[in-house]
Scaffold this motif. Structure first.
Motif, PDB file in Angstrom:
ATOM      1  N   GLY A  99       5.611  -0.834   0.776  1.00 14.25           N
ATOM      2  CA  GLY A  99       5.056   0.441   1.399  1.00 14.25           C
ATOM      3  C   GLY A  99       3.642   0.728   1.249  1.00 14.25           C
ATOM      4  O   GLY A  99       2.895   1.302   2.041  1.00 14.25           O
ATOM      5  N   GLY A 100       3.344   0.437  -0.166  1.00 17.92           N
ATOM      6  CA  GLY A 100       1.897   0.779  -0.363  1.00 17.92           C
ATOM      7  C   GLY A 100       0.997  -0.082   0.136  1.00 17.92           C
ATOM      8  O   GLY A 100      -0.041   0.128   0.652  1.00 17.92           O
ATOM      9  N   MET A 101       1.306  -1.278   0.268  1.00 18.99           N
ATOM     10  CA  MET A 101       0.430  -2.254   0.863  1.00 18.99           C
ATOM     11  C   MET A 101       0.264  -2.002   2.366  1.00 18.99           C
ATOM     12  O   MET A 101      -0.845  -2.167   2.896  1.00 18.99           O
ATOM     13  N   VAL A 102       1.068  -1.592   3.120  1.00 16.48           N
ATOM     14  CA  VAL A 102       1.130  -1.210   4.468  1.00 16.48           C
ATOM     15  C   VAL A 102       0.354   0.175   4.572  1.00 16.48           C
ATOM     16  O   VAL A 102      -0.874   0.189   5.508  1.00 16.48           O
ATOM     17  N   ALA A 103       0.621   1.114   3.976  1.00 15.74           N
ATOM     18  CA  ALA A 103       0.120   2.201   3.992  1.00 15.74           C
ATOM     19  C   ALA A 103      -1.284   2.404   3.622  1.00 15.74           C
ATOM     20  O   ALA A 103      -1.938   3.147   4.266  1.00 15.74           O
ATOM     21  N   SER A 104      -1.611   1.572   2.753  1.00 14.02           N
ATOM     22  CA  SER A 104      -3.154   1.627   2.347  1.00 14.02           C
ATOM     23  C   SER A 104      -3.913   0.591   3.218  1.00 14.02           C
ATOM     24  O   SER A 104      -5.198   0.870   3.526  1.00 14.02           O
ATOM     25  N   GLY A 105      -3.251  -0.426   3.932  1.00 10.32           N
ATOM     26  CA  GLY A 105      -4.028  -1.524   4.592  1.00 10.32           C
ATOM     27  C   GLY A 105      -5.075  -2.455   3.786  1.00 10.32           C
ATOM     28  O   GLY A 105      -5.809  -2.851   4.366  1.00 10.32           O
ATOM     29  N   LEU A 106      -4.895  -2.390   2.513  1.00 16.62           N
ATOM     30  CA  LEU A 106      -5.598  -3.064   1.665  1.00 16.62           C
ATOM     31  C   LEU A 106      -5.528  -4.719   1.806  1.00 16.62           C
ATOM     32  O   LEU A 106      -4.179  -4.928   1.804  1.00 16.62           O
ATOM     33  N   ALA A 107      -6.461  -5.373   2.057  1.00 18.00           N
ATOM     34  CA  ALA A 107      -6.253  -6.969   2.027  1.00 18.00           C
ATOM     35  C   ALA A 107      -7.297  -7.629   1.259  1.00 18.00           C
ATOM     36  O   ALA A 107      -8.396  -6.837   0.777  1.00 18.00           O
ATOM     37  N   GLY A 108      -7.036  -8.755   0.896  1.00 16.93           N
ATOM     38  CA  GLY A 108      -7.789  -9.423   0.008  1.00 16.93           C
ATOM     39  C   GLY A 108      -8.923 -10.321   0.396  1.00 16.93           C
ATOM     40  O   GLY A 108      -9.355 -10.141   1.595  1.00 16.93           O
ATOM     41  N   PRO A 109      -9.420 -11.335  -0.306  1.00 17.10           N
ATOM     42  CA  PRO A 109     -10.595 -12.204   0.021  1.00 17.10           C
ATOM     43  C   PRO A 109     -10.456 -12.804   1.412  1.00 17.10           C
ATOM     44  O   PRO A 109     -11.471 -13.108   2.164  1.00 17.10           O
TER      45      PRO A 109
END
Length: 364
Positions: A99-109
């Motif tokens: 849920g935090g992954m989707v809610a934040s929209g943060l992605a890596g390199p």
């Protein structure tokens, strides 16, 4: 509706009746990344009971998991099938959740090469501010019904409602990878990345910092080998390169570690999203450049207005990640038309303003 969902729904309805804002959270791994602080009067809405992988079809490249499921659990299940979350979401000390992954929209390199979080969201279920359980999208890649709403929730930081279940597209792990090292100035590195991006090369990720450009290749063995020979540079051993990319993915690189310890007065850590081909910005400070030039981090004492102006001239915007003065906005306000549209969308999902970070007035 199962017991966990019913319990969350009851809390939402109680909050609506008492006009009490809610702070949706599980382990709080992304508190430092929120666009604005949570309102002091907010009541915690714990979503950790929503845990577990609901469905996984490796042959269809689709997995559905509940919002409180840890990324570690999800990725362990994917590794067993030789698959992965290609956009490399930050794990943040192992506390990150779906849920935090989707809610934040943060992605890596790898984000610039493979796409963002929202590009991999196929469908969601959510509880809105009325306590209604809504479903958008689906569990197959060809299902497009409600697809835009599913993607809208990626990066919304919980301001539209409580994510419950998320269906994601997954991809096979790459057959081969290689990391190349180049000694280049920042302008030279940006010029090289622009030129390489126009060629049919298996580029996966890049980062420049303090005179060194690292380039990660990923794909079929033959494609990676051919690119290695044509690009040159020095190859890093996987045992050396792996931790470097993990530090970028999980935001444990020295630049973020230094900022987390507390910056001197007047220093700020900026995140600038700009056009990848934009030249080096004339701002003093320490730079870290990733996403083939599209995301640039700056540790600097430059005036706030100067950073925002430079980012806008480079086709993007700037966000102060660490060091903003009390009451100072992290980003420039949205244009009035977009701000009004943004607020209308939020009000349609959350008419009582339960999930509104900024405390905007809503009709009760």
């Amino acid at each position: 509706m199962d017991d966990a969902l019913q319990f969350l729904r009851t809390q939402i309805l109680d909050a609506a009746a008492s006009h009490t804002p809610l702070d949706i959270r599980s382990h709080g791994s992304k508190d430092a990344w929120r666009p604005v602080p949570v309102r002091a009067e907010a009541r915690v809405l714990d979503v950790t009971p929503l845990a577990g992988i609901s469905a996984y079809e490796p042959t269809e490249l689709v997995v559905t998991a509940r919002a409180g499921t840890s990324l570690a659990e999800l990725e362990a299940a994917l590794v067993e099938q030789g698959q992965c979350l290609a956009f490399e979401p930050p794990r943040l000390g192992g506390r990150g959740t779906v849920g935090g992954m989707v809610a934040s929209g943060l992605a890596g390199p790898s984000r610039a090469s493979v796409g963002s979080v929202r590009d991999f969201v196929l469908g969601v279920t959510m509880l809105n501010g009325r306590g209604e359980l809504l479903s958008f999208g689906g569990q197959v890649m060809k299902n497009v019904a409600g697809y835009d709403v599913s993607r809208l929730l990626a990066g919304s930081w919980g301001t539209l409602g409580v994510l419950c279940d998320v269906s994601l597209k997954v991809l096979p792990r790459p057959v081969a990878t290689a990391t190349l090292r180049f000694a280049l100035s920042a302008p030279e590195a940006l010029a090289k990345l622009t030129a390489w991006s126009r060629q049919p090369l298996p580029l996966n990720a890049s980062v420049w910092h303090e005179g060194v450009l690292l380039l990660r290749l990923s794909g079929a063995q033959a494609a990676v080998d051919a690119a290695r020979h044509s690009l040159g540079g020095a190859r890093l051993e996987d045992a050396v390169a792996g931790p470097l990319w993990d530090n970028l993915r999980d935001r444990t690189h020295a630049l973020w570690a230094f900022a987390a310890q507390g910056l001197p007065n007047g220093q700020r850590l900026w995140r600038l999203s700009v056009a990848p081909h934009a030249p080096m910005l004339r701002l003093r400070g320490e730079w870290l450049i990733e996403w083939h030039g599209g995301q640039r981090w700056l540790l600097s004492d430059e005036p706030v207005d100067a950073v925002h102006t430079a980012a806008a001239q480079a086709g993007g915007h700037a966000e102060c990640h660490v060091g903003a003065a009390p009451g100072e906005p992290r980003t420039v306000p949205l244009p009035s038309v977009l701000a009004r549209l943004n607020q209308q969308v939020r009000a349609s999902f959350d008419p009582h303003g339960l999930f509104d970070f900024l405390g905007h007035a809503h009709a009760h």
